[in-house]
Design a protein around this motif. Structure first.
Motif, PDB file in Angstrom:
ATOM      1  N   VAL A  64      44.580  33.829  32.831  1.00 30.29           N
ATOM      2  CA  VAL A  64      43.933  33.125  33.818  1.00 30.29           C
ATOM      3  C   VAL A  64      42.918  32.160  33.264  1.00 30.29           C
ATOM      4  CG1 VAL A  64      42.901  33.049  36.116  1.00 30.29           C
ATOM      5  CG2 VAL A  64      44.361  34.972  35.313  1.00 30.29           C
ATOM      6  N   LYS A  65      43.371  30.931  33.358  1.00 29.76           N
ATOM      7  CA  LYS A  65      42.314  29.795  32.941  1.00 29.76           C
ATOM      8  C   LYS A  65      42.043  28.889  34.226  1.00 29.76           C
ATOM      9  CE  LYS A  65      43.009  30.364  28.435  1.00 29.76           C
ATOM     10  NZ  LYS A  65      43.072  31.938  28.286  1.00 29.76           N
ATOM     11  N   ALA A  66      41.070  29.444  35.056  1.00 28.94           N
ATOM     12  CA  ALA A  66      40.920  28.814  36.473  1.00 28.94           C
ATOM     13  C   ALA A  66      39.289  28.974  36.789  1.00 28.94           C
ATOM     14  CB  ALA A  66      41.755  29.654  37.366  1.00 28.94           C
ATOM     15  N   CYS A  67      39.335  28.255  37.953  1.00 32.66           N
ATOM     16  CA  CYS A  67      37.716  28.289  38.404  1.00 32.66           C
ATOM     17  C   CYS A  67      37.502  29.865  38.904  1.00 32.66           C
ATOM     18  CB  CYS A  67      37.589  27.272  39.538  1.00 32.66           C
ATOM     19  SG  CYS A  67      38.489  27.740  41.117  1.00 32.66           S
ATOM     20  N   ALA A  68      36.244  30.252  39.248  1.00 35.14           N
ATOM     21  CA  ALA A  68      36.167  31.587  39.699  1.00 35.14           C
ATOM     22  C   ALA A  68      37.018  32.045  41.179  1.00 35.14           C
ATOM     23  CB  ALA A  68      34.413  31.506  40.418  1.00 35.14           C
ATOM     24  N   LEU A  69      37.110  30.955  42.088  1.00 33.55           N
ATOM     25  CA  LEU A  69      38.042  31.164  43.129  1.00 33.55           C
ATOM     26  C   LEU A  69      39.530  31.623  42.436  1.00 33.55           C
ATOM     27  CD1 LEU A  69      36.909  28.327  45.510  1.00 33.55           C
ATOM     28  CD2 LEU A  69      36.216  30.678  45.641  1.00 33.55           C
ATOM     29  N   GLY A  70      40.007  30.928  41.624  1.00 29.69           N
ATOM     30  CA  GLY A  70      41.404  31.158  41.149  1.00 29.69           C
ATOM     31  C   GLY A  70      41.308  32.432  40.270  1.00 29.69           C
ATOM     32  N   GLN A  71      40.177  32.543  39.617  1.00 30.03           N
ATOM     33  CA  GLN A  71      40.226  34.131  39.055  1.00 30.03           C
ATOM     34  C   GLN A  71      40.041  35.168  39.851  1.00 30.03           C
ATOM     35  OE1 GLN A  71      36.804  33.957  36.159  1.00 30.03           O
ATOM     36  NE2 GLN A  71      37.507  31.837  35.582  1.00 30.03           N
ATOM     37  N   ALA A  72      39.310  34.985  41.054  1.00 30.33           N
ATOM     38  CA  ALA A  72      39.094  36.053  42.060  1.00 30.33           C
ATOM     39  C   ALA A  72      40.273  36.463  42.520  1.00 30.33           C
ATOM     40  CB  ALA A  72      38.297  35.597  43.024  1.00 30.33           C
ATOM     41  N   ALA A  73      41.200  35.302  43.065  1.00 28.48           N
ATOM     42  CA  ALA A  73      42.559  35.548  43.607  1.00 28.48           C
ATOM     43  C   ALA A  73      43.630  36.394  42.476  1.00 28.48           C
ATOM     44  CB  ALA A  73      43.257  34.055  44.131  1.00 28.48           C
ATOM     45  N   ALA A  74      43.281  35.821  41.179  1.00 29.93           N
ATOM     46  CA  ALA A  74      44.112  36.410  39.963  1.00 29.93           C
ATOM     47  C   ALA A  74      43.835  37.887  39.794  1.00 29.93           C
ATOM     48  CB  ALA A  74      44.028  35.617  38.867  1.00 29.93           C
ATOM     49  N   SER A  75      42.572  38.215  40.259  1.00 28.06           N
ATOM     50  CA  SER A  75      41.994  39.677  40.222  1.00 28.06           C
ATOM     51  C   SER A  75      42.650  40.439  41.409  1.00 28.06           C
ATOM     52  CB  SER A  75      40.611  39.576  40.238  1.00 28.06           C
ATOM     53  OG  SER A  75      39.972  41.074  40.153  1.00 28.06           O
ATOM     54  N   VAL A  76      42.721  39.926  42.501  1.00 24.64           N
ATOM     55  CA  VAL A  76      43.368  40.828  43.677  1.00 24.64           C
ATOM     56  C   VAL A  76      45.029  40.855  43.240  1.00 24.64           C
ATOM     57  CG1 VAL A  76      43.749  40.803  46.024  1.00 24.64           C
ATOM     58  CG2 VAL A  76      41.639  40.285  45.327  1.00 24.64           C
TER      59      VAL A  76
END
Length: 150
Positions: A64-76
């Motif tokens: 994941v190379k994304a902003c915090a929102l993209g990272q949070a989605a990837a976490s879920v």
């Protein structure tokens, strides 16, 4: 409230916590399939590699190379992907998109943790980054199904 204050509010503690603890970031050995999705607007990327057994994800990794929102989605997504079918991933993707674009409720369990991203509805320029993890997972599952049929 100013736009800057709204943006600061968007990056809540829960979103930042999820972004800092993304599961399944270690590569899996010899994945059946992988897919990379990129947001053209911001350049965020998510690459998913996976294995599928009996129509369900049996091994999963993501880069994941994304902003915090993209990272949070990837976490879920990463916390809930193993054991899911393509239909479940597709439903979660469609529900997340409807939540962001149409004011629909958050995705159903097990992806209900994506509800934390509700405040992002008002930031359309962030939607593509938020969608990347589910889209890459679905693309990888489709690729695995195609390779199994070949």
């Amino acid at each position: 409230m100013s736009a800057e204050a709204d943006l600061i509010k968007l990056y809540s503690g829960k979103i930042l916590q999820l972004a800092s603890d993304i599961p399944h970031t270690e590569p899996i050995e010899a994945p059946m399939a992988q897919a990379k999705k990129r947001s053209p607007l911001c350049g965020s990327t998510v690459t998913v590699a996976l294995n599928v057994e009996d129509g369900k994800i049996s091994a999963f990794s993501q880069d994941v190379k994304a902003c915090a929102l993209g990272q949070a989605a990837a976490s879920v997504v990463g916390a809930n992907a193993i054991g899911r079918t393509a239909q479940e991933i597709e439903a979660a993707r469609d529900e997340l998109k409807a939540m962001l674009k149409d004011g629909a409720p958050a995705p159903q369990a097990p992806f209900d943790g994506l509800e934390v991203l509700l405040p992002a509805r008002d930031y359309r320029n962030r939607h593509a980054s938020i969608m990347l993890a589910l889209e890459a997972t679905l693309d990888a599952m489709n690729a695995a199904r195609e390779s199994a049929c070949a």
